[in-house]
Design a protein around this motif. Sequence first.
Motif, PDB file in Angstrom:
ATOM      1  N   ARG A  49     -22.635  51.444   1.868  1.00 49.10           N
ATOM      2  CA  ARG A  49     -22.393  52.719   1.189  1.00 49.10           C
ATOM      3  C   ARG A  49     -23.105  52.688  -0.157  1.00 49.10           C
ATOM      4  N   ALA A  50     -23.878  53.715  -0.418  1.00 48.16           N
ATOM      5  CA  ALA A  50     -24.648  53.748  -1.665  1.00 48.16           C
ATOM      6  C   ALA A  50     -24.533  55.122  -2.303  1.00 48.16           C
ATOM      7  N   GLY A  51     -24.466  55.140  -3.616  1.00 46.62           N
ATOM      8  CA  GLY A  51     -24.414  56.389  -4.358  1.00 46.62           C
ATOM      9  C   GLY A  51     -25.245  56.303  -5.617  1.00 46.62           C
ATOM     10  N   VAL A  52     -25.633  57.475  -6.129  1.00 46.47           N
ATOM     11  CA  VAL A  52     -26.460  57.536  -7.334  1.00 46.47           C
ATOM     12  C   VAL A  52     -25.881  58.578  -8.273  1.00 46.47           C
ATOM     13  N   ILE A  53     -25.782  58.234  -9.554  1.00 43.53           N
ATOM     14  CA  ILE A  53     -25.354  59.167 -10.593  1.00 43.53           C
ATOM     15  C   ILE A  53     -26.514  59.347 -11.561  1.00 43.53           C
ATOM     16  N   LEU A  54     -26.884  60.609 -11.793  1.00 51.38           N
ATOM     17  CA  LEU A  54     -27.990  60.948 -12.695  1.00 51.38           C
ATOM     18  C   LEU A  54     -27.461  61.483 -14.017  1.00 51.38           C
ATOM     19  N   PHE A  55     -28.107  61.098 -15.105  1.00 57.68           N
ATOM     20  CA  PHE A  55     -27.796  61.675 -16.408  1.00 57.68           C
ATOM     21  C   PHE A  55     -29.094  61.795 -17.194  1.00 57.68           C
ATOM     22  N   SER A  56     -29.042  62.475 -18.321  1.00 58.88           N
ATOM     23  CA  SER A  56     -30.156  62.473 -19.262  1.00 58.88           C
ATOM     24  C   SER A  56     -29.598  62.239 -20.654  1.00 58.88           C
ATOM     25  N   GLU A  57     -30.434  61.721 -21.535  1.00 56.33           N
ATOM     26  CA  GLU A  57     -29.987  61.458 -22.898  1.00 56.33           C
ATOM     27  C   GLU A  57     -29.547  62.754 -23.586  1.00 56.33           C
ATOM     28  N   LYS A  58     -30.220  63.844 -23.295  1.00 56.07           N
ATOM     29  CA  LYS A  58     -29.939  65.111 -23.962  1.00 56.07           C
ATOM     30  C   LYS A  58     -28.739  65.823 -23.348  1.00 56.07           C
ATOM     31  N   ARG A  59     -28.651  65.811 -22.018  1.00 55.02           N
ATOM     32  CA  ARG A  59     -27.662  66.645 -21.334  1.00 55.02           C
ATOM     33  C   ARG A  59     -26.450  65.889 -20.808  1.00 55.02           C
ATOM     34  N   GLY A  60     -26.526  64.570 -20.792  1.00 58.82           N
ATOM     35  CA  GLY A  60     -25.428  63.811 -20.203  1.00 58.82           C
ATOM     36  C   GLY A  60     -25.467  63.894 -18.690  1.00 58.82           C
ATOM     37  N   PHE A  61     -24.295  64.042 -18.070  1.00 59.14           N
ATOM     38  CA  PHE A  61     -24.186  64.063 -16.606  1.00 59.14           C
ATOM     39  C   PHE A  61     -24.989  65.217 -16.008  1.00 59.14           C
ATOM     40  N   LEU A  62     -25.792  64.894 -14.984  1.00 63.72           N
ATOM     41  CA  LEU A  62     -26.601  65.909 -14.297  1.00 63.72           C
ATOM     42  C   LEU A  62     -26.176  66.130 -12.860  1.00 63.72           C
ATOM     43  N   GLY A  63     -25.639  65.116 -12.233  1.00 66.62           N
ATOM     44  CA  GLY A  63     -25.240  65.265 -10.848  1.00 66.62           C
ATOM     45  C   GLY A  63     -25.117  63.913 -10.171  1.00 66.62           C
ATOM     46  N   GLN A  64     -24.667  63.921  -8.910  1.00 67.22           N
ATOM     47  CA  GLN A  64     -24.466  62.685  -8.174  1.00 67.22           C
ATOM     48  C   GLN A  64     -24.634  62.936  -6.684  1.00 67.22           C
ATOM     49  N   THR A  65     -24.938  61.887  -5.960  1.00 72.55           N
ATOM     50  CA  THR A  65     -25.074  62.003  -4.509  1.00 72.55           C
ATOM     51  C   THR A  65     -23.693  62.059  -3.862  1.00 72.55           C
ATOM     52  N   LYS A  66     -23.675  62.324  -2.581  1.00 69.59           N
ATOM     53  CA  LYS A  66     -22.409  62.694  -1.936  1.00 69.59           C
ATOM     54  C   LYS A  66     -21.341  61.595  -1.944  1.00 69.59           C
ATOM     55  N   ASP A  67     -21.742  60.313  -1.926  1.00 68.18           N
ATOM     56  CA  ASP A  67     -20.759  59.230  -1.910  1.00 68.18           C
ATOM     57  C   ASP A  67     -20.441  58.686  -3.296  1.00 68.18           C
ATOM     58  N   ALA A  68     -21.113  59.180  -4.317  1.00 65.85           N
ATOM     59  CA  ALA A  68     -20.998  58.573  -5.638  1.00 65.85           C
ATOM     60  C   ALA A  68     -19.590  58.681  -6.214  1.00 65.85           C
ATOM     61  N   GLN A  69     -18.942  59.804  -6.044  1.00 62.66           N
ATOM     62  CA  GLN A  69     -17.619  59.990  -6.632  1.00 62.66           C
ATOM     63  C   GLN A  69     -16.606  59.007  -6.049  1.00 62.66           C
ATOM     64  N   GLU A  70     -16.638  58.822  -4.742  1.00 64.16           N
ATOM     65  CA  GLU A  70     -15.721  57.883  -4.108  1.00 64.16           C
ATOM     66  C   GLU A  70     -16.040  56.443  -4.531  1.00 64.16           C
ATOM     67  N   LEU A  71     -17.333  56.116  -4.616  1.00 61.52           N
ATOM     68  CA  LEU A  71     -17.710  54.785  -5.059  1.00 61.52           C
ATOM     69  C   LEU A  71     -17.311  54.550  -6.506  1.00 61.52           C
ATOM     70  N   LEU A  72     -17.409  55.583  -7.326  1.00 64.77           N
ATOM     71  CA  LEU A  72     -16.993  55.475  -8.718  1.00 64.77           C
ATOM     72  C   LEU A  72     -15.499  55.183  -8.807  1.00 64.77           C
ATOM     73  N   ARG A  73     -14.734  55.825  -7.958  1.00 67.57           N
ATOM     74  CA  ARG A  73     -13.274  55.584  -7.927  1.00 67.57           C
ATOM     75  C   ARG A  73     -12.965  54.154  -7.504  1.00 67.57           C
ATOM     76  N   LEU A  74     -13.709  53.653  -6.523  1.00 63.34           N
ATOM     77  CA  LEU A  74     -13.440  52.308  -6.001  1.00 63.34           C
ATOM     78  C   LEU A  74     -13.760  51.216  -7.006  1.00 63.34           C
ATOM     79  N   CYS A  75     -14.741  51.463  -7.875  1.00 62.97           N
ATOM     80  CA  CYS A  75     -15.183  50.381  -8.758  1.00 62.97           C
ATOM     81  C   CYS A  75     -14.389  50.308 -10.043  1.00 62.97           C
ATOM     82  N   LYS A  76     -13.495  51.248 -10.278  1.00 63.26           N
ATOM     83  CA  LYS A  76     -12.711  51.210 -11.515  1.00 63.26           C
ATOM     84  C   LYS A  76     -11.427  50.414 -11.321  1.00 63.26           C
TER      85      LYS A  76
END
Length: 387
Positions: free
Chosen positions: A360-387
């Motif tokens: 299972r792989a996910g990607v979270i994108l951000f920019s220095e200016k805008r912060g969070f830009l978006g994430q791939t479909k599994d990223a939110q669940e993976l983010l929950r699992l790693c905390k």
Amino acid sequence: MASMEEYVYKNRKKLRKGFTTGTCATAAAKAAAYMLLTQKQCAEVSLKTPAHTDLTLSVEDISIEETTVSCAVRKDSGDDPDITNGIRIFAKVGFGKETGVSHDQYVKENVLIDGGIGIGRVTKEGLNQPVGAAAINEVPRRMIREAVGEVMEEMGFRGILNVLIFAPEGEEIARKTFNPRLGIEGGISILGTTGIVEPMSEQALVDTIETELRVRKAEGKKFLIITPGNYGHRYATELLHLPGQADVSCSNYIGQTFDLAVAMGFEQILLVGNIGKLVKLAGGIFQTHSKVADCRMELIALYAAFNGADRKLLGELMDCVMTDAALDLLETHDLLEPVLEQLLKAIDEKVHHRVGAGVRAGVILFSEKRGFLGQTKDAQELLRLCK
């Protein structure tokens, strides 16, 4: 101080090679062994590296006593920007005792090797040496044993010699390296597989990444957080509130890091990074250094065109130097959201193709200016699992 006179050519530049800390430790140990067994000073020492390069290196800071000799060889990294360049690597060689030491797992033949001040100690599983051992890697250990053994054979000495490698500047320098994060405490590592430093060695960076992955694996981790560098690390820890030492820095070697992680059996991977680097993944480019490929604006313009951008806007996008400027243009034309959505979908497809089924792989994108830009479909669940 002796220097290498071998060169490589990279990016149309002539760059001088250097020699590793392992070569320095070996040369110092060989010189100290010779001076101990002969009670004569030597100003230089010759050796052959595992890369079959013949070196003659200067010997410094000689101290000869009846039962011990110490001396140093100064590190020369050539044109490589190595943090250990110029430091002295010392070896202290003394007569050893037969009792209780010859059966130690680190003892080969009659040369006993350990690390002293400024040489790190291994505190985590998964590194080149066992927990508790001095951070003197396998190849330098072999080099030292063979070089000292050569002197012992030449002098007809059949006893045991103790070799202590130390580096007075090592502890301070190690604070600026990956060593504390990897589980090597108290000093630098004695490294090198060929004995020679290739300027701006990509392999050295990949080896560091592999070592960090092995430490995570030895800790029993199945989950891996990857960040390309300081921006990604800061965003992951400060804004996503991920554990401060949880992520592995992959620099531009995203694809190789994925490959190593999959081969080691990691089951979940979350990549967090700046769009300026990770947008390249949408084009299937997993080595993201600009000298390898810089298609940021081409990819952004492509997905803008899919969403109806006219020729004028496409030209303006292609003229952008920074990704944030391109995002500003997209927002002005109400294209930011759909373009990011499609870029993330393309990134997701390319990443899953790279890691293969079962991961299972996910990607979270951000920019220095805008912060969070978006994430791939599994990223939110993976983010929950790693905390």
